[in-house]
Scaffold this motif. Structure first.
Motif, mmCIF file in Angstrom:
data_model
loop_
_atom_site.group_PDB
_atom_site.id
_atom_site.type_symbol
_atom_site.label_atom_id
_atom_site.label_comp_id
_atom_site.label_asym_id
_atom_site.label_seq_id
_atom_site.Cartn_x
_atom_site.Cartn_y
_atom_site.Cartn_z
ATOM 1 N N GLU A 106 30.305 -7.905 -22.359
ATOM 2 C CA GLU A 106 28.936 -7.428 -22.241
ATOM 3 C C GLU A 106 28.323 -7.115 -23.609
ATOM 4 N N TRP A 107 29.152 -6.603 -24.538
ATOM 5 C CA TRP A 107 28.637 -6.281 -25.861
ATOM 6 C C TRP A 107 28.466 -7.528 -26.730
ATOM 7 N N ARG A 108 29.264 -8.541 -26.458
ATOM 8 C CA ARG A 108 29.088 -9.802 -27.192
ATOM 9 C C ARG A 108 27.718 -10.419 -26.892
ATOM 10 N N GLU A 109 27.212 -10.164 -25.704
ATOM 11 C CA GLU A 109 25.979 -10.813 -25.257
ATOM 12 C C GLU A 109 24.734 -9.983 -25.517
ATOM 13 N N ARG A 110 24.889 -8.764 -25.993
ATOM 14 C CA ARG A 110 23.749 -7.881 -26.180
ATOM 15 C C ARG A 110 23.128 -8.062 -27.566
ATOM 16 N N PRO A 111 21.825 -7.845 -27.700
ATOM 17 C CA PRO A 111 21.153 -7.998 -28.989
ATOM 18 C C PRO A 111 21.370 -6.773 -29.879
ATOM 19 N N ILE A 112 22.587 -6.642 -30.371
ATOM 20 C CA ILE A 112 22.919 -5.499 -31.218
ATOM 21 C C ILE A 112 23.875 -5.952 -32.305
ATOM 22 N N GLU A 113 23.734 -5.353 -33.475
ATOM 23 C CA GLU A 113 24.591 -5.634 -34.624
ATOM 24 C C GLU A 113 25.224 -4.325 -35.072
ATOM 25 N N VAL A 114 26.523 -4.357 -35.341
ATOM 26 C CA VAL A 114 27.237 -3.171 -35.815
ATOM 27 C C VAL A 114 27.667 -3.397 -37.255
ATOM 28 N N ASN A 115 27.282 -2.461 -38.129
ATOM 29 C CA ASN A 115 27.640 -2.547 -39.540
ATOM 30 C C ASN A 115 28.534 -1.372 -39.918
ATOM 31 N N PHE A 116 29.678 -1.693 -40.510
ATOM 32 C CA PHE A 116 30.612 -0.677 -40.991
ATOM 33 C C PHE A 116 30.334 -0.430 -42.475
ATOM 34 N N PHE A 117 30.041 0.828 -42.803
ATOM 35 C CA PHE A 117 29.812 1.217 -44.189
ATOM 36 C C PHE A 117 30.953 2.125 -44.636
ATOM 37 N N GLY A 118 31.534 1.798 -45.765
ATOM 38 C CA GLY A 118 32.626 2.603 -46.288
ATOM 39 C C GLY A 118 33.735 1.730 -46.836
ATOM 40 N N GLU A 119 34.633 2.373 -47.563
ATOM 41 C CA GLU A 119 35.801 1.708 -48.110
ATOM 42 C C GLU A 119 37.032 2.504 -47.728
ATOM 43 N N GLY A 120 38.199 1.924 -47.957
ATOM 44 C CA GLY A 120 39.421 2.636 -47.646
ATOM 45 C C GLY A 120 40.609 1.699 -47.636
ATOM 46 N N PRO A 121 41.802 2.270 -47.526
ATOM 47 C CA PRO A 121 43.020 1.463 -47.614
ATOM 48 C C PRO A 121 43.252 0.541 -46.426
ATOM 49 N N TYR A 122 42.477 0.728 -45.360
ATOM 50 C CA TYR A 122 42.685 -0.089 -44.166
ATOM 51 C C TYR A 122 41.567 -1.113 -43.967
ATOM 52 N N ASP A 123 40.862 -1.394 -45.041
ATOM 53 C CA ASP A 123 39.778 -2.372 -45.011
ATOM 54 C C ASP A 123 40.278 -3.716 -44.475
ATOM 55 N N LEU A 124 41.328 -4.258 -45.081
ATOM 56 C CA LEU A 124 41.834 -5.576 -44.683
ATOM 57 C C LEU A 124 42.340 -5.564 -43.244
ATOM 58 N N ALA A 125 43.025 -4.499 -42.847
ATOM 59 C CA ALA A 125 43.547 -4.427 -41.483
ATOM 60 C C ALA A 125 42.421 -4.460 -40.457
#
Length: 267
Positions: A103-122
Motif C-alpha cells: 500500500e505504501w509503494r503505491e501511495r504518492p509519498i516520498e521518505v527522506n532520511f537525513f543524518g549520518e552514522g555507522p549503520y548508513d551502509l546497512a
C-alpha cells in the motif's frame, strides 16, 4: 551535577557497577534529565527516589520566531526521518519495512532520511533488499529549516530516546510527527492532536500509527499548527539561558550562607 541525555529499558547497571551508580546519582546535587520518562526510568534503575532530579531542555537548531511555510504538495507528500543512522536506537529499519508494504509503494509519498552514522551502509542495503523506490538517503544537513521547507511530516520510530531534537524542531516549524511512545516523545507529541504516537516501538504499532497519519493527511497542516502551539507553551525560546539561570541558582544554593572572601566581594 549530572546531565542524562538518554536512557533505555535495555540498559541496566550490573552488580559490579550498580553501587557506584547509586552513589554517583544520589550524591549529585542535581540530576538533570531531558525527559520525565528518562528520569522515571533512572529512578527504577538505581532503586532510589532521586528527589534532586529535574528536567532540562536542550538547545535546538531552528528559529522559534519563524514558522516554516507549508510546502507545496503537487500530488506528492514528503516525509522526513531526521536522526543519526542507528536503527538500534532510532528504528529506521521499522520505517523501511513499513514503506516496503504494497500500500505504501503505491501511495504518492516520498521518505527522506537525513543524518549520518555507522549503520548508513546497512540501512541502504536493507532499502535495496526491500526494493523500495520512494526512499532516499540525503546525508547530514546543517540547515534544519531547509528540511522543513520541503517536508510535510516527521517520522521517528525510535526504540529508545531522551527527547529528540528532531521532534522539537519539527514542532517549532509547524509540522506533525509520527513517533513511538518512548521516553519524552509522548510528553511532547499528543496522539491525534499534534501528531501520531505508536504505542510501542514495534513494526505492528508503528505501521498502525503510520496508517492513521495517512488517513488524516488532509489535516496535516492543521495538526502541524497545533504542534507549533503546543511547543510554544512547553519549550523555552532560550533553553541555554534558562539552564544557565538554573545553574546559577544551584550555585547560590550550594554556597548558601558561606560568606564571600573580600576578593570575591570586590569582583
Amino acid at each position: 551535577m549530572i546531565i542524562l541525555q538518554c536512557n533505555s529499558e535495555l540498559m541496566w547497571f550490573e552488580k559490579n557497577s550498580v553501587d557506584k551508580a547509586v552513589a554517583c546519582y544520589t550524591g549529585a546535587r542535581s540530576v538533570f534529565c531531558v525527559s520525565q520518562g528518562n528520569l522515571d526510568l533512572l529512578r527504577l534503575q538505581v532503586g532510589e527516589p532521586l528527589p534532586q532530579g529535574e528536567l532540562v531542555w536542550n538547545p535546538y537548531n531552528v528559529s522559534s520566531e519563524r514558522i516554516a511555510p507549508w510546502p507545496t504538495e503537487n500530488d506528492l507528500l514528503r516525509m522526513a526521518c531526521v536522526a543519526r543512522l542507528d536503527p538500534a536506537a532510532k528504528g529506521q529499519d521499522l520505517l523501511l519495512k513499513v514503506m516496503a508494504r504494497q500500500e505504501w509503494r503505491e501511495r504518492p509519498i516520498e521518505v527522506n532520511f537525513f543524518g549520518e552514522g555507522p549503520y548508513d551502509l546497512a540501512l541502504r542495503r536493507l532499502a535495496s533488499l526491500l526494493q523500495i523506490k520512494n526512499v532516499r538517503f540525503r546525508g547530514h544537513v546543517n540547515d534544519i529549516n531547509a528540511i522543513w521547507n520541503e517536508h510535510h511530516i516527521l517520522a521517528l520510530p525510535s526504540r529508545y530516546e531522551g527527547l529528540p531534537l528532531a521532534l522539537v524542531e519539527s514542532m517549532w516549524c509547524g509540522r506533525p510527527a509520527v513517533v513511538t511512545d518512548v521516553a519524552g516523545n509522548a510528553e511532547l507529541c499528543v496522539d491525534g492532536v499534534t501528531g501520531f504516537v505508536a504505542s510501542s516501538a514495534s513494526l505492528s504499532s508503528f505501521a498502525e500509527a503510520m496508517e492513521r497519519a495517512w488517513a488524516a493527511r488532509t489535516e496535516w497542516k492543521r495538526i502541524g499548527d497545533a504542534a507549533r502551539a503546543r511547543v510554544e507553551t512547553l519549550v523555552p525560546e532560550d533553553p541555554v539561558g534558562v539552564f544557565s539561570d538554573r545553574l546559577q541558582a544551584c550555585a547560590a544554593e550550594h554556597i548558601g550562607s558561606v560568606p564571600l572572601s573580600k576578593a570575591a566581594q570586590d569582583r
